[in-house]
Design a protein around this motif. Sequence first.
Motif, PDB file in Angstrom:
ATOM      1  N   ASN A  31     141.683  45.549  67.571  1.00  0.00           N
ATOM      2  CA  ASN A  31     140.735  46.634  67.332  1.00  0.00           C
ATOM      3  C   ASN A  31     141.378  48.014  67.479  1.00  0.00           C
ATOM      4  O   ASN A  31     140.695  49.004  67.688  1.00  0.00           O
ATOM      5  N   MET A  32     142.692  48.064  67.362  1.00  0.00           N
ATOM      6  CA  MET A  32     143.431  49.330  67.448  1.00  0.00           C
ATOM      7  C   MET A  32     144.085  49.607  66.095  1.00  0.00           C
ATOM      8  O   MET A  32     144.423  48.687  65.353  1.00  0.00           O
ATOM      9  N   ILE A  45     145.335  45.631  72.308  1.00  0.00           N
ATOM     10  CA  ILE A  45     145.684  46.595  73.351  1.00  0.00           C
ATOM     11  C   ILE A  45     147.085  46.329  73.929  1.00  0.00           C
ATOM     12  O   ILE A  45     147.793  47.249  74.314  1.00  0.00           O
ATOM     13  N   ARG A  48     149.658  47.716  71.611  1.00  0.00           N
ATOM     14  CA  ARG A  48     149.728  49.179  71.752  1.00  0.00           C
ATOM     15  C   ARG A  48     150.695  49.559  72.864  1.00  0.00           C
ATOM     16  O   ARG A  48     151.510  50.468  72.703  1.00  0.00           O
ATOM     17  N   GLN A  59     140.764  53.579  68.542  1.00  0.00           N
ATOM     18  CA  GLN A  59     140.162  52.273  68.794  1.00  0.00           C
ATOM     19  C   GLN A  59     138.917  52.124  67.921  1.00  0.00           C
ATOM     20  O   GLN A  59     138.089  53.028  67.848  1.00  0.00           O
TER      21      GLN A  59
END
Length: 200
Positions: A31-32, A45, A48, A59
């Motif tokens: 979701n990034m 995440i 990242r 995000q």
Amino acid sequence: MMLPPWLESLLSTTFFTGCSIHGASARSECNMYCLDCAGTGAFCIYCRETMHPHHNVIQIRRSSYHDVVRVGEIQRFLDVGGVQTYVINSARVLFLNERPQPRGGAAAAGKAAGGRACEVCGRSLLDSSRFCSLGCKVAAIKNNRNLHLIHGAAAAAAVVVEKEEEKRHLKMYRSTSPPPRTTSNARRRKGIPQRAPMGT
């Protein structure tokens, strides 16, 4: 508005799939999105932290099974004026892409209620916004740019036609020679005109 190179890639990215690298970890859904590495797709995440530590990353969140982004995050990189925003979990968000229309047609319902509708898809809007999603705003900008290109090409063609017409007129006037001078003495006076003497 100039479209940043990462924007269309962001809008076409699929989010909330399992991460192929960190799939066994908790909260490993993708979701990034990295604005600096546009086109690399969504990541989790953990990706990242390891692959995009000092990059500009936003995000993506979900609302009613649709992708949204917080206005506070994206407006640092993009003008989101004119796009309908909503407050979800006490944060102001906007939808990334156009959503399917509800049955009965949202545009008809919005107009019947005296409201406004999205300029691209016709979905009813809550306030004076012009678009229901970031994707609709992008579509309008691209469409408008294409119209400018079409009008620009038409204007250029008109100038070319005008110049050709001007050249034809100049040629026509150049090829027409002035009327020949008559050398006939039929109408010439004989001698030099004299004034009558003044009487004394």
